[in-house]
Design a protein around this motif. Structure first.
Motif, PDB file in Angstrom:
ATOM      1  N   TYR A  36       0.885  -1.226   0.072  1.00  0.00           N
ATOM      2  CA  TYR A  36       0.081   0.026  -0.190  1.00  0.00           C
ATOM      3  C   TYR A  36       0.879   1.137   0.024  1.00  0.00           C
ATOM      4  CZ  TYR A  36      -3.730  -3.363   0.840  1.00  0.00           C
ATOM      5  OH  TYR A  36      -4.542  -4.426   0.737  1.00  0.00           O
ATOM      6  N   ILE A  69       0.223   0.750  -4.252  1.00  0.00           N
ATOM      7  CA  ILE A  69      -1.128   1.246  -4.209  1.00  0.00           C
ATOM      8  C   ILE A  69      -1.192   2.114  -3.074  1.00  0.00           C
ATOM      9  CG2 ILE A  69      -3.803   0.836  -4.107  1.00  0.00           C
ATOM     10  CD1 ILE A  69      -3.199  -1.777  -5.555  1.00  0.00           C
ATOM     11  N   SER A  84      -8.020  -4.130  -3.451  1.00  0.00           N
ATOM     12  CA  SER A  84      -7.018  -5.103  -3.584  1.00  0.00           C
ATOM     13  C   SER A  84      -7.555  -6.555  -4.193  1.00  0.00           C
ATOM     14  CB  SER A  84      -6.156  -5.460  -2.339  1.00  0.00           C
ATOM     15  OG  SER A  84      -5.605  -3.978  -1.910  1.00  0.00           O
ATOM     16  N   ALA A 161      -2.182   4.287  -8.314  1.00  0.00           N
ATOM     17  CA  ALA A 161      -1.712   2.780  -8.340  1.00  0.00           C
ATOM     18  C   ALA A 161      -0.842   2.460  -9.419  1.00  0.00           C
ATOM     19  CB  ALA A 161      -3.170   1.868  -8.591  1.00  0.00           C
TER      20      ALA A 161
END
Length: 169
Positions: A36, A69, A84, A161
């Motif tokens: 992330y 991301i 996800s 992303a």
């Protein structure tokens, strides 16, 4: 008088060798555990303890083993996990790009509303390969993503992303 039956002998036909079709390995799209904040996570062993064929990609082959991301909003961890999972189910490597030997990383920023609709999308970084750019940008541009979970106070979520398209030769 004895009776005879004619039984033709099978002719020996020389076997023609036909070349076996070359089976291409499918292209690899980096879809390991989500990262992330851009920190690569090594993929778990695909078959620990198995002594047969090792299908695990060597770490040296992957400079970035998973999509990077970054979430900027308050939709919550449940929505981030749902996003996800959605990426894992829908991301693909365009066959034409694989056939052309194209690889690279594409970064897209999207703004998602509470109902999961993508309100805006912007290509931030090109891979240099239009097919890869469109695969990632096009996937996210008009996506119907999971809605925010009940109780989420967020009205929108901004997601940056990066997908790493990697061909394994």
């Amino acid at each position: 008088m004895p009776s005879y039956q004619y039984r033709p002998q099978p002719k020996s036909v020389p076997r023609q060798s036909h070349p076996r079709p070359v089976r291409k390995m499918p292209p690899f799209i980096a879809m390991g555990p989500m990262s992330y904040h851009g920190t690569p996570n090594p993929s778990p062993s695909l078959n620990p303890g198995h002594q047969g064929l090792n299908l695990q990609v060597a770490q040296s082959d992957l400079s970035n083993p998973s999509p990077s991301i970054v979430f900027k909003g308050k939709a919550g961890a449940d929505w981030e996990s749902a996003f996800s999972r959605w990426v894992h189910r829908h991301a693909y490597y365009p066959q034409a790009a694989a056939d052309n030997g194209e690889s690279g990383s594409v970064t897209v920023r999207i703004v998602v509303s509470r109902d999961g609709r993508v309100r805006s999308a912007k290509l931030l970084k090109s891979s240099g390969a239009p097919l890869l750019n469109m695969a990632w940008y096009g996937l996210l541009q008009h996506a119907d993503l999971p809605p925010f979970p009940p109780g989420s106070s967020a009205k929108t979520e901004t997601v940056t992303a990066t997908m790493h398209f990697i061909l394994i030769h």
